[in-house]
Design an enzyme around this catalytic site. Structure first.
Site, PDB file in Angstrom:
ATOM      1  CB  SER A  37      -0.925   0.017   1.219  1.00 35.34           C
ATOM      2  OG  SER A  37      -1.737  -1.144   1.233  1.00 35.34           O
ATOM      3  CD  GLU A  78       1.718   0.491  13.355  1.00 35.33           C
ATOM      4  OE1 GLU A  78       1.600   0.116  14.547  1.00 35.33           O
ATOM      5  OE2 GLU A  78       1.033  -0.006  12.435  1.00 35.33           O
ATOM      6  CG  HIS A 104      -3.164   4.970   2.359  1.00 36.73           C
ATOM      7  ND1 HIS A 104      -1.926   4.632   1.871  1.00 36.73           N
ATOM      8  CD2 HIS A 104      -4.046   4.140   1.749  1.00 36.73           C
ATOM      9  CE1 HIS A 104      -2.054   3.635   1.020  1.00 36.73           C
ATOM     10  NE2 HIS A 104      -3.326   3.313   0.918  1.00 36.73           N
ATOM     11  CD  GLN A 155      -7.794   1.709   8.174  1.00 37.77           C
ATOM     12  OE1 GLN A 155      -6.720   1.244   7.816  1.00 37.77           O
ATOM     13  NE2 GLN A 155      -8.371   1.381   9.321  1.00 37.77           N
ATOM     14  NE  ARG A 184      -6.659   3.296  -1.670  1.00 34.36           N
ATOM     15  CZ  ARG A 184      -7.733   3.213  -2.447  1.00 34.36           C
ATOM     16  NH1 ARG A 184      -8.476   4.294  -2.668  1.00 34.36           N
ATOM     17  NH2 ARG A 184      -8.077   2.062  -3.007  1.00 34.36           N
TER      18      ARG A 184
END
Lengths: 272, 320
Positions: free
Chosen positions: B43, B64, B115, B127, B173
């Site tokens: 992604s 993360e 994103h 998200q 994105r």
């Protein structure tokens, strides 16, 4: 590894303990308990185990040390000063405005520190990054990181533990200063870690469990870590919080409280 | 110099794609470039780097916080780590690590958040990163970048790598129009005047730059002369180009795909307050959005050329 007279090392440890007590008394705040518990491991590490040169602190192939439990910095400052990194005569400026001896390790003031710490749980990950870089470069440098027992309640420690074993990083060594006390009280009452060795083993680490105040046991533990290939090693140093000062030993009060002038004098007599 | 001719905005690739492709080129040129990923490589498009340089690609699993601090360790040993994930995750779950282990000791880590904004579409608000610029600009020493198209993203990936210090690079994105020709020069800390104008300035970053160009065309037909300025660097802000816009046009509309409570708008307002106070309007996100098509969401939540034009009309009216 250099072979030293164990009595000389004992004297060195006493001197470090005197520095710790005097520094924190002068500062009127700080963390004596967890500094005193880590003396033997740091003494053996800096005097006998690590390849390092105080005159050339940026030497690319040096071994590295990160104090994950940054609040125990008095022990690190005292050891680094006695090894020639920083001035011994300024140790008593601990926590004072403008001092290089900041309340928690700060690279801006002492560039020879490998990381600025103080927020618990991050040091092991930083050590992993250094271990990966060394492996990529074919650099023999090894990285040691000292974790507090309370510190390993942080979730990031276990993210890092998973990573290091999965990536078979045998050039990093974690040391848990397992003194069984954290700020609010005994670890077993706050958030028990047991069975601690089994936890690390199940994450894929080689575990060495030993008396962290027995200098020969500490030496043997580091030797076992050096000989362990294909997986990371964690040294569970069973220690006593406040070790060396009778009224501080196993006393949660001295996790984060400075001794009074009278207590300092009494402590120094015990450490003479 | 501002362009005189009208813009032909042709659809290009997503900035995340330009990031992923440039990273491979950079990897070929500099063996110290390494990449850390938290199970989103397909992604964030760092999977191309992973295929080319597996020995310099570190998969951290879905962790993360650990990833950011590992990046700090790699950087402390001389590597140039690009730490990439969805912006919503790396900036929030990694924030404390960015604060104490990256920003405070000034470690050379490049954080890439893809994103960003609400134009990710169907995946919805969990998200969507609408707070990332507030967080990144809050960190002393951080350089914060939000390129508008594939050309500027390619340039800023290289500029980020060449810069000595922590960087946050924001990517989207969705496919976005190409704003720049291949010869355009970019620099950290420099805004770019895309269209000259005298009545109002439209200032934007990311996909709102193309919307601002379209808005200027709408306004021109109404007799309003709008300057368009791309601000790919949010921090350090190009104070000169802001002061010049305030002085010469007397009104600034900031458009961004980010919460209006942080990001470019408040930075520009601060700069204007310190240099040449002028009328300002803010176009951006004000709340958590929802699932939908990128176009539908930008329309519903008010981040289109029409919204920029409406804000410009309000600003011009307030000048009188």
């Amino acid at each position: 590894m250099q072979t030293r007279d164990i009595h000389e090392l004992e004297d060195f440890c006493k001197k470090i303990r005197r520095h710790i007590v005097e520094m924190i008394t002068e500062a009127k705040s700080g963390h004596p308990g967890g500094s005193l518990s880590a003396v033997e491991t740091l003494a053996v590490l800096y005097r006998e185990v690590m390849r390092h040169d105080a005159k050339n602190p940026q030497w690319a192939e040096r071994d590295r040390f990160i104090l994950g439990k940054g609040h125990a910095c008095p022990v690190l400052y005292a050891v680094m000063a006695e090894c020639g990194y920083t001035p011994v005569d300024q140790l008593k400026t601990l926590r004072k405005m403008g001092s290089i001896y900041q309340g928690h390790p700060d690279r801006r003031f002492i560039p020879a520190l490998e990381a600025s710490t103080g927020s618990l749980g991050q040091g092991l990950s930083v050590a992993i990054g250094m271990g990966l870089a060394a492996r990529m470069d074919g650099n023999p440098s090894r990285t040691f990181v000292m974790l507090g027992d309370g510190e390993i309640q942080e979730g990031q420690i276990w993210e890092a533990a998973m990573f290091a074993a999965f990536h078979k990083l045998d050039n990093i060594v974690a040391i848990v200063d397992y003194n069984k006390i954290q700020l609010d009280g005994f670890v077993k009452d706050i958030m028990d870690l047991e069975p601690l060795g089994d936890k690390w083993r199940s994450f894929g680490w080689h575990v060495v469990d030993f008396d962290g105040h027995d200098l020969q046991a500490v030496r043997n533990a580091f030797a076992e870590a050096a000989a362990t290939k294909g997986k990371p090693t964690v040294l569970l140093a069973n220690t006593i919080k406040g070790k060396g000062v009778s009224f501080m030993e196993n006393n949660p009060k001295f996790h984060g409280m400075a001794p009074t002038k009278e207590e300092c004098d009494k402590a120094l007599k015990e450490l003479a | 110099m501002a362009a005189k001719t009208k813009y032909e905005l042709k659809m290009g690739s997503a900035t995340r794609e330009a990031f992923g492709k440039t990273l491979v080129q950079l990897g070929k040129e500099n063996k110290d470039v390494v990449v850390c990923d938290a199970d989103l490589s397909k992604s964030t498009m760092v999977h191309w780097f992973a295929q080319e340089f597996p020995e310099r690609f570190f998969t951290c699993g879905i962790a993360e916080a650990n990833m950011v601090a590992i990046g700090a360790g790699l950087a402390s040993s001389g590597k140039i780590p690009f730490v990439a994930s969805f912006s919503a995750f790396v900036m929030t779950k990694g924030f404390e690590q960015l604060r104490v282990t990256v920003a405070y000791p000034n470690v050379n880590v490049k954080v890439v958040g893809t994103h960003s904004g609400i134009s990710i579409g169907e995946d919805g608000p969990s998200q969507m990163s609408i707070e990332d610029l507030s967080l990144a600009t809050a960190l002393p020493g951080f350089t914060v970048l939000s390129p508008a198209d594939e050309v500027s993203m390619a340039a800023f990936v290289r500029l980020a790598a060449a810069h000595n210090g922590p960087v946050f690079l924001r990517a989207g994105r969705a496919k976005v129009p190409v704003v720049y020709g291949p010869d355009q020069q970019f620099a950290i800390g420099k805004g770019i005047e895309l269209l000259d104008g005298s009545d109002v300035t439209l200032m934007a970053h990311g996909l709102m730059v193309a919307e601002s160009i379209r808005a200027a065309e709408i306004l021109e037909a109404e007799g309003i002369s709008a300057r368009v300025v791309d601000m790919p660097t949010i921090k350090p802000l190009d104070n000169e180009i802001v002061a010049k816009a305030a002085r010469e046009t007397g009104a600034i509309v900031v458009g961004e795909e980010h919460l209006v409570d942080g990001g470019l708008g408040v930075k520009v307002a601060q700069a204007v307050a310190l240099s040449h106070p002028c009328i300002m309007e803010f176009v951006g996100v004000t709340t958590y959005a929802e699932s939908g098509t990128p176009e539908g969401l930008l329309q519903k939540y008010g981040m289109t050329a029409a919204n920029m034009a409406a804000a410009a009309r309000r600003a011009v009216a307030r000048k009188k």
